[in-house]
Design a protein around this motif. Sequence first.
Motif, PDB file in Angstrom:
ATOM      1  N   THR A   1     -22.677  14.858   5.415  1.00 33.10           N
ATOM      2  CA  THR A   1     -23.172  16.036   6.130  1.00 33.10           C
ATOM      3  C   THR A   1     -22.655  16.042   7.563  1.00 33.10           C
ATOM      4  O   THR A   1     -22.184  15.014   8.081  1.00 33.10           O
ATOM      5  CB  THR A   1     -24.704  16.039   6.168  1.00 33.10           C
ATOM      6  OG1 THR A   1     -25.151  14.894   6.908  1.00 33.10           O
ATOM      7  CG2 THR A   1     -25.290  16.025   4.767  1.00 33.10           C
ATOM      8  N   ARG A   2     -22.769  17.193   8.193  1.00 32.60           N
ATOM      9  CA  ARG A   2     -22.415  17.280   9.613  1.00 32.60           C
ATOM     10  C   ARG A   2     -23.232  16.275  10.425  1.00 32.60           C
ATOM     11  O   ARG A   2     -22.710  15.621  11.340  1.00 32.60           O
ATOM     12  CB  ARG A   2     -22.675  18.688  10.138  1.00 32.60           C
ATOM     13  CG  ARG A   2     -21.772  19.762   9.601  1.00 32.60           C
ATOM     14  CD  ARG A   2     -22.170  21.117  10.185  1.00 32.60           C
ATOM     15  NE  ARG A   2     -21.319  22.193   9.712  1.00 32.60           N
ATOM     16  CZ  ARG A   2     -21.455  23.464  10.105  1.00 32.60           C
ATOM     17  NH1 ARG A   2     -22.420  23.799  10.959  1.00 32.60           N
ATOM     18  NH2 ARG A   2     -20.637  24.394   9.629  1.00 32.60           N
TER      19      ARG A   2
ATOM     20  N   TRP B   1     -13.015  18.086  14.251  1.00 31.30           N
ATOM     21  CA  TRP B   1     -13.929  17.155  14.917  1.00 31.30           C
ATOM     22  C   TRP B   1     -13.255  15.807  15.185  1.00 31.30           C
ATOM     23  O   TRP B   1     -13.505  15.173  16.204  1.00 31.30           O
ATOM     24  CB  TRP B   1     -15.188  16.981  14.071  1.00 31.30           C
ATOM     25  CG  TRP B   1     -16.200  18.092  14.298  1.00 31.30           C
ATOM     26  CD1 TRP B   1     -15.996  19.261  14.978  1.00 31.30           C
ATOM     27  CD2 TRP B   1     -17.549  18.118  13.837  1.00 31.30           C
ATOM     28  NE1 TRP B   1     -17.144  20.025  14.980  1.00 31.30           N
ATOM     29  CE2 TRP B   1     -18.118  19.348  14.284  1.00 31.30           C
ATOM     30  CE3 TRP B   1     -18.330  17.261  13.087  1.00 31.30           C
ATOM     31  CZ2 TRP B   1     -19.432  19.711  13.999  1.00 31.30           C
ATOM     32  CZ3 TRP B   1     -19.659  17.615  12.797  1.00 31.30           C
ATOM     33  CH2 TRP B   1     -20.207  18.826  13.261  1.00 31.30           C
TER      34      TRP B   1
ATOM     35  N   LEU C   1     -20.010  18.521   5.516  1.00 26.80           N
ATOM     36  CA  LEU C   1     -18.882  18.625   6.437  1.00 26.80           C
ATOM     37  C   LEU C   1     -17.636  19.004   5.648  1.00 26.80           C
ATOM     38  O   LEU C   1     -17.170  18.232   4.801  1.00 26.80           O
ATOM     39  CB  LEU C   1     -18.671  17.289   7.146  1.00 26.80           C
ATOM     40  CG  LEU C   1     -17.517  17.205   8.138  1.00 26.80           C
ATOM     41  CD1 LEU C   1     -17.763  18.113   9.339  1.00 26.80           C
ATOM     42  CD2 LEU C   1     -17.307  15.765   8.597  1.00 26.80           C
TER      43      LEU C   1
END
Length: 634
Positions: A620-621, A598, A590
Amino acid sequence: MRRFLLPLLLLLATVLHAQEFDILVYGATPSGIATAIAAARDGERVLLIEPSRRIGGMMTNGLSHTDFRTLEGLNGSFLDFAHRVEAYYRETYGADSQQVRDCFHGTQFEPKVALSIFEKMIAEQPKITLRTEWVLDGVKNSSNGDGEGPATSRAVEIALLVDGDAQYHSVAAYYFVDATYEGDLMACARAAYHVGREAGNQYGESLAPDEADDQLQAYNFRLCMTRDPKNRVPVEEPPGYLRAGFVDLLALLLDGRIHGVFSTKPTELIKAQGPLPNGKYDINDMSKGLVRLSLPGGNDDWPEGESGFAARVVQHGAVAPFSRTGLRQSRDRVFDEHLRWDVGLIYFLQNDSAVPAKFRDEAREWGFCKDEFTDSNHLPMQLYVREGRRVVGEYIFTEKDTDCAPNDARAVLHTDAIAMGDYGPNCHGTSHEGSRFGGKHEGEFYKMVAPYQIPYGVLIAKGFENLLVTNAVSASHVGFCALRLEPIWMSLGEAAGHAAHLARRKHGILQTVSVPKLQDLLHAEGGSTIYVSDVLPGNSDFTAVQWWGTAGGLHGLAPTPATLGERGKNIFSQYYEAFPGHAAELSKPLDPALAERWEKLASSLNIDVAGLPKADGKTTRGAWLRAAWAARPS
């Protein structure tokens, strides 16, 4: 014109002794079946009514080569159906069989297999009562209006139906769903609807004509044929066949513009899609071909009959009846005309001595399937009604809803989406110029678009509290030409079933259904509200990714491609690998810029972002998204 009106005393007696259900679904098309199953799983008592004797709509009447672009776009009730199809061929013929390969992951099937699977899907739900050969004769509306013109709020209370023995049945329900291709129930209930094409300037549509008209997309039969001598029956001369109607074809056969009879190329005459399992083919109209199975203009009377829709303008609380006889006569005439043309063309090619031997010999290799449509002379019972009425709903889907969002690979965002599609607007033509042999369909278009979302409002008949429409949905002509596909209709039907349940549970109206709760029900059953190419139904992250993507979190991850509607690599026919730019890429780190965006979105959804992971180069996403999903308000 004769009207089927019940005598007053019989009507009163019928109303007083009405059968009661929670939800009435009129039309056991694939979308109607999906509606009934979803509602029944939610605990509702459902009456599913099919006017003909064969359920399954076009998917059991010859449309066996299903319209979609990518396997990654399949979801929900259609994906369940496809899995069952593939399981049937695997269990019957073996995992490595040609039948399993030809079913293409369960999306291509024999009509009789589709029928059997739909029957089993319905039988699994004890809360569904199925009635075939029951035909709508009228509905009773209640309204807080004055009976003069549109009411501000209106509800369908009772449907009057007649069965094959001419016995009347009165059915009361809390919610009604029109799942017919034509929109018969919503029209009988006096919902506002449209028939024909809008002018381009009405909704700013590039594919619409300059002026509005009453033209409809053309129809044809989806015949099921084979070259297998063991399962082949001859094509018989159709009723009313006249050789003179086909002799002009001879010039095309002789001048070299036509290369063969059955193929998928525009230089051939008849589109043979397949092979389906067991050597069968789905016979269809040849897009942009010199000779077409479809007859634009020949279907204009189908939705409403020669004199237009025959329901009376009635006073508040009265019964609005169909003129079933007049409408049926018009539809029978259109049906027969298309049968004479579609079957007559094949019969001419196979049997007329003036047809060059090259073409006649090839045509004679083909016949109808001995084991399909055994109770209707091996012909489908339904004409392929590509477009009829379109309800005016709480939202009207147009061409612009398939456009890309600004600087984005994805289509415009609909946070109230209850389904998605990946096919794009396509129309086989609405009129014809010149001879049927070598002339040209007008109004034909095929547009490449990115996968798009479909808002909840397309299902709700405007001004009605309890009436949903799943096939004849709220859309412009161009918009409808993107939505008119069975996988999409099944998704819309599934959404309608859950929406009716949510409204019923709250003793409320459809307009106040919580769309986020509706989306949760859909996601829990593998239904997609946005296209995500790398997180599919069955994946443990599917529900979280669908929630986040529908909220807008996956927009802006990839720019608009140089070619609008860019597709992946072609697999075969109309099927492609996944659309590029539509992956969530959950294993990707991310980055700070995306994390900031986000977090803003999460805050707008009332999520406490302080407890979410930070963009530290390791997060991470997927890790961030799972944390956001866990932290969302209940």
